[in-house]
Design a protein around this motif. Structure first.
Motif, PDB file in Angstrom:
ATOM      1  N   THR A  46      -4.936  -1.292   0.238  1.00 54.00           N
ATOM      2  CA  THR A  46      -5.871  -1.667  -0.644  1.00 54.00           C
ATOM      3  C   THR A  46      -6.397  -0.946  -1.694  1.00 54.00           C
ATOM      4  O   THR A  46      -6.754  -0.935  -3.004  1.00 54.00           O
ATOM      5  CB  THR A  46      -7.044  -2.020   0.126  1.00 54.00           C
ATOM      6  N   LYS A  47      -6.397   0.558  -1.477  1.00 53.41           N
ATOM      7  CA  LYS A  47      -6.754   1.492  -2.230  1.00 53.41           C
ATOM      8  C   LYS A  47      -5.627   1.851  -3.450  1.00 53.41           C
ATOM      9  O   LYS A  47      -5.838   2.197  -4.625  1.00 53.41           O
ATOM     10  CB  LYS A  47      -7.116   2.907  -1.653  1.00 53.41           C
ATOM     11  N   ALA A  48      -4.505   1.665  -2.935  1.00 50.72           N
ATOM     12  CA  ALA A  48      -3.300   2.185  -3.948  1.00 50.72           C
ATOM     13  C   ALA A  48      -2.974   0.926  -4.971  1.00 50.72           C
ATOM     14  O   ALA A  48      -2.590   1.386  -6.027  1.00 50.72           O
ATOM     15  CB  ALA A  48      -2.063   2.206  -3.048  1.00 50.72           C
ATOM     16  N   PHE A  49      -3.093  -0.288  -4.334  1.00 56.03           N
ATOM     17  CA  PHE A  49      -2.849  -1.364  -5.242  1.00 56.03           C
ATOM     18  C   PHE A  49      -3.898  -2.082  -5.643  1.00 56.03           C
ATOM     19  O   PHE A  49      -3.858  -2.964  -6.618  1.00 56.03           O
ATOM     20  CB  PHE A  49      -1.608  -2.267  -4.749  1.00 56.03           C
ATOM     21  N   PHE A  50      -4.893  -2.519  -4.988  1.00 55.03           N
ATOM     22  CA  PHE A  50      -6.006  -3.347  -5.397  1.00 55.03           C
ATOM     23  C   PHE A  50      -7.441  -2.564  -5.327  1.00 55.03           C
ATOM     24  O   PHE A  50      -8.515  -2.808  -4.653  1.00 55.03           O
ATOM     25  CB  PHE A  50      -6.239  -4.501  -4.150  1.00 55.03           C
ATOM     26  N   PRO A  51      -7.589  -1.557  -6.054  1.00 58.43           N
ATOM     27  CA  PRO A  51      -8.859  -0.780  -6.234  1.00 58.43           C
ATOM     28  C   PRO A  51     -10.089  -1.565  -6.829  1.00 58.43           C
ATOM     29  O   PRO A  51      -9.631  -2.306  -7.657  1.00 58.43           O
ATOM     30  CB  PRO A  51      -8.322   0.481  -7.053  1.00 58.43           C
ATOM     31  N   SER A  52     -11.139  -1.442  -6.407  1.00 56.46           N
ATOM     32  CA  SER A  52     -12.323  -2.028  -6.674  1.00 56.46           C
ATOM     33  C   SER A  52     -13.528  -1.230  -6.553  1.00 56.46           C
ATOM     34  O   SER A  52     -13.540  -0.688  -5.231  1.00 56.46           O
ATOM     35  CB  SER A  52     -12.137  -3.500  -6.302  1.00 56.46           C
ATOM     36  N   ASP A  53     -14.560  -1.501  -7.228  1.00 57.38           N
ATOM     37  CA  ASP A  53     -15.690  -1.004  -6.886  1.00 57.38           C
ATOM     38  C   ASP A  53     -16.426  -1.772  -5.800  1.00 57.38           C
ATOM     39  O   ASP A  53     -17.412  -1.081  -5.137  1.00 57.38           O
ATOM     40  CB  ASP A  53     -16.713  -1.085  -8.084  1.00 57.38           C
ATOM     41  N   VAL A  65      -3.319 -11.422  -1.131  1.00 53.47           N
ATOM     42  CA  VAL A  65      -2.036 -11.187  -1.489  1.00 53.47           C
ATOM     43  C   VAL A  65      -1.054 -10.959  -0.342  1.00 53.47           C
ATOM     44  O   VAL A  65       0.143 -11.646  -0.106  1.00 53.47           O
ATOM     45  CB  VAL A  65      -1.673  -9.821  -2.269  1.00 53.47           C
ATOM     46  N   PHE A  66      -1.554 -10.712   1.085  1.00 53.60           N
ATOM     47  CA  PHE A  66      -0.874 -10.966   2.036  1.00 53.60           C
ATOM     48  C   PHE A  66      -0.760 -12.391   2.427  1.00 53.60           C
ATOM     49  O   PHE A  66       0.506 -12.869   2.828  1.00 53.60           O
ATOM     50  CB  PHE A  66      -1.928 -10.421   3.295  1.00 53.60           C
ATOM     51  N   ALA A 103      13.293  -6.447  -0.195  1.00 53.26           N
ATOM     52  CA  ALA A 103      11.776  -6.637  -0.462  1.00 53.26           C
ATOM     53  C   ALA A 103      10.863  -5.622   0.083  1.00 53.26           C
ATOM     54  O   ALA A 103      10.186  -5.009  -0.812  1.00 53.26           O
ATOM     55  CB  ALA A 103      11.518  -8.044  -0.408  1.00 53.26           C
ATOM     56  N   THR A 104      11.198  -5.368   1.230  1.00 55.39           N
ATOM     57  CA  THR A 104      10.317  -4.510   1.778  1.00 55.39           C
ATOM     58  C   THR A 104      10.284  -3.150   1.386  1.00 55.39           C
ATOM     59  O   THR A 104       9.198  -2.296   1.127  1.00 55.39           O
ATOM     60  CB  THR A 104      10.291  -4.728   3.457  1.00 55.39           C
ATOM     61  N   ALA A 105      11.392  -2.608   1.333  1.00 59.21           N
ATOM     62  CA  ALA A 105      11.626  -1.338   0.592  1.00 59.21           C
ATOM     63  C   ALA A 105      11.431  -1.152  -0.606  1.00 59.21           C
ATOM     64  O   ALA A 105      10.653   0.030  -1.124  1.00 59.21           O
ATOM     65  CB  ALA A 105      13.269  -0.985   0.664  1.00 59.21           C
ATOM     66  N   GLY A 106      11.259  -2.381  -1.253  1.00 65.24           N
ATOM     67  CA  GLY A 106      10.734  -2.330  -3.040  1.00 65.24           C
ATOM     68  C   GLY A 106       9.304  -1.837  -2.860  1.00 65.24           C
ATOM     69  O   GLY A 106       8.631  -1.271  -3.758  1.00 65.24           O
ATOM     70  N   VAL A 107       8.635  -2.378  -1.809  1.00 65.70           N
ATOM     71  CA  VAL A 107       6.985  -2.078  -1.949  1.00 65.70           C
ATOM     72  C   VAL A 107       6.862  -0.608  -1.791  1.00 65.70           C
ATOM     73  O   VAL A 107       5.967  -0.111  -2.396  1.00 65.70           O
ATOM     74  CB  VAL A 107       6.335  -2.852  -0.662  1.00 65.70           C
ATOM     75  N   ILE A 125       2.762  -8.525  -5.470  1.00 59.31           N
ATOM     76  CA  ILE A 125       2.862 -10.178  -5.189  1.00 59.31           C
ATOM     77  C   ILE A 125       4.252 -10.496  -5.412  1.00 59.31           C
ATOM     78  O   ILE A 125       4.649 -11.374  -4.351  1.00 59.31           O
ATOM     79  CB  ILE A 125       2.028 -10.654  -6.282  1.00 59.31           C
ATOM     80  N   LEU A 126       5.143 -10.012  -6.299  1.00 55.32           N
ATOM     81  CA  LEU A 126       6.518 -10.477  -6.343  1.00 55.32           C
ATOM     82  C   LEU A 126       7.325 -10.438  -5.373  1.00 55.32           C
ATOM     83  O   LEU A 126       8.078 -11.176  -4.787  1.00 55.32           O
ATOM     84  CB  LEU A 126       6.932 -10.070  -7.592  1.00 55.32           C
TER      85      LEU A 126
END
Length: 544
Positions: A46-53, A65-66, A103-107, A125-126
């Motif tokens: 969440t912190k790495a890919f979806f940061p938000s205030d 996204v999950f 695909a998993t290694a790509g994440v 997402i891809l």
């Protein structure tokens, strides 16, 4: 329409059967490890890919996204089901496991959002879409492959290893995460070490491919191919084959939807409930849930075996009925022992919020009103609350008849006011620090989770055999994969998001369970009506 041969002359030997079960089950373990590792690392991702205030918004985006991966599972079921019914079971699930591993290694290789901005969540997402497509073909292939090798009298038991391997993937994901964390400093883990569990999927992929390449094609598929009985268009025939629409309806709403929400509630909701609402230290919660899941795998095998004797319907329908009765008490028991102080404070000194425009939007980066900001702050802290009918005037918080002083509340500084709110709640017993339950409390939490795992085993253990028996061989891969992955993909895949949204809107950490309860109620009604009782029926019989 002529039904192809149901009993091929070629029967696997005992050693062949062990290899079939081991290769199919281990491949499924690895596939689900790939899929679950995303959920197990939720806080960091969440912190790495979806940061938000807005912490609640960031969490909802992560779970959304999950769910995207699950949303594409039905498309994968259509694509790989078609290939499995036309080209063969073996080679189709070789493709699915390869796609999943890559695909998993790509994440694990995607730069963070701080480095490449919106491209980071877009790439996630891809890759989640590719994972969903692969998983849409994996389960059906493994389940069909094992069931078509199994003697009828032991089909429930042998295929239950596929069901148990789903749990095994979840357990493996937790083991790898805990091992990596234990071998690294906290700083290294937070900086880049969390990527290692994703990259390790390449090693798991190699093992799975090595095992599956040693397999031969399903004897049922070989017999159909030799007799020229392969379906021309398995997807179309799944909806036109006599009686199949009714079977698809029962498989979707009476089987797949119900079993999935029970399993996800037992493990995903259980883990999230402990680490967020109950403020249990992350590693301790993962150990408790992981051990409970590992022990609970035995229920899947036992109920699969039991279904060979009692029939497939009884364990599933009774499992649904008991879930409706036991789910809330199981979570209440967990809450009482995970953080007794916080639970006692919520009961003794309930938090009541009131004021003008006292509504909370989980999707807003910042709430527009002072009352909304209070609700957002409480939601971020995991503190249960209720909203008073007094909807006018300045924003107020009342705790056990005492109004908290908000004259100096820092309304424009979200981080500061969160700490300020913790200090205001502390005198009422709200200690929001992370806790480590005692051994006795941990055992009780584990018992509650085992109850949920037993209910999941009853409804999930017999399912691979049941679904294989419900559909004729020529369209079996497609017909069982499509409803299974629609049910698991949408009813189950969106469960974490919907539950988190309900909790955020209501302020009650238990209210998210109502989604599971109503889906299980629907499944209970459909299964009780649609499934036939009695002894298991062989391939092609109208078991629905």
């Amino acid at each position: 329409m002529t039904e192809p041969a149901r009993h091929p002359d070629v029967q696997p030997s005992t050693s062949d059967m062990r290899l079939v079960i081991a290769a199919s089950s281990m491949g499924t373990v690895f596939e689900w490890y790939d899929f679950f590792i995303y959920g197990a690392l939720g806080a960091i991702l969440t912190k790495a890919f979806f940061p938000s205030d807005n912490p609640t918004l960031a969490t909802l985006l992560f779970w959304l996204v999950f769910a995207v991966g699950f949303g594409f599972r039905p498309l994968g079921a259509v694509l790989f089901g078609f290939l499995g019914d036309r080209l063969g079971r073996k080679y189709t699930f070789l493709v699915t496991v390869t796609l999943m591993g890559i695909a998993t290694a790509g994440v694990g290789l995607i730069p963070s959002a701080s480095s490449i901005g919106l491209a980071a969540p877009a790439l996630v997402i891809l890759l989640r879409i590719l994972q969903g497509l692969a998983l849409g073909g994996e389960y059906g292939g493994a389940a069909v492959y094992v069931s078509e090798h199994s003697p009828p009298a032991r089909r429930g038991y042998f295929t239950s290893y596929i069901q148990a391997s789903v749990v095994g993937g979840f357990v493996l994901s937790l083991i790898v995460v805990l091992a990596c964390k234990g071998l690294m400093s906290a700083e290294v883990w937070q900086a880049w070490g969390w990527r290692m569990p994703f990259l390790l999927s390449l090693a798991l992929l190699a093992i799975s491919l090595w095992m599956r390449l040693k397999l031969s094609e399903s004897p049922v598929f070989q017999a159909m191919r030799d007799e020229g009985e392969l379906a021309g268009n398995p997807f179309v025939e799944s909806f036109t084959y006599p009686g199949n629409k009714r079977r698809l309806f029962i498989a979707l709403f009476g089987i797949a939807a119900g079993l999935t929400v029970i399993w996800y509630t037992a493990m995903f909701t259980g883990l999230s409930f402990l680490t967020t609402a109950m403020r249990v230290e992350d590693t301790r919660a993962q150990i408790i849930v992981g051990i409970s899941a590992a022990l609970g795998m035995g229920f899947y095998l036992w109920f699969g075996h039991l279904s060979d004797r009692l029939g497939r319907k009884k364990p599933i329908v009774w499992g649904y009925a008991l879930t409706l009765l036991a789910m809330f008490p199981a979570f209440w028991l967990m809450g009482a022992h995970a953080n007794p102080g916080l639970t006692a404070a919520a009961a003794r000194a309930p938090v009541i919020v009131s004021g003008t425009d006292c509504t909370f939007s989980p999707f807003a980066s910042e709430q527009q009103t002072q009352c909304g900001k209070l609700l957002g702050d409480l939601s971020a802290l995991g503190v249960p609350y209720s909203v008073s009918g007094d909807a006018y005037g300045d924003a107020r918080i009342n705790v056990s008849g005492r109004e908290l002083p908000l004259a100096d509340y820092l309304w424009d500084d979200k981080a500061a006011r969160g700490k300020q709110l913790q200090a205001l709640l502390a005198p009422s017993g709200y200690d929001l620090a992370k806790v480590k339950p005692t051994l006795q409390d941990s055992l009780i939490i584990g018992f509650a989770l085992l109850v949920m795992m037993a209910l999941s085993g009853a409804t999930y253990g017999p399912v691979a055999a049941l679904l294989a028996e419900m559909f004729p061989p020529r369209i079996r891969y497609s017909s069982m994969s499509i409803p299974y992955h629609i049910g698991t993909g949408y009813f189950g895949g969106f469960l974490p998001f919907i539950s988190a949204y309900i909790v955020a809107k209501t302020g009650n950490p238990y209210n998210g369970l109502w989604y599971t309860w109503f889906v299980v109620l629907m499944a209970f009604v459909v299964a009780a009506w649609g499934l036939k009782g009695g002894a298991p029926r062989d391939y092609g019989d109208d078991a629905a």
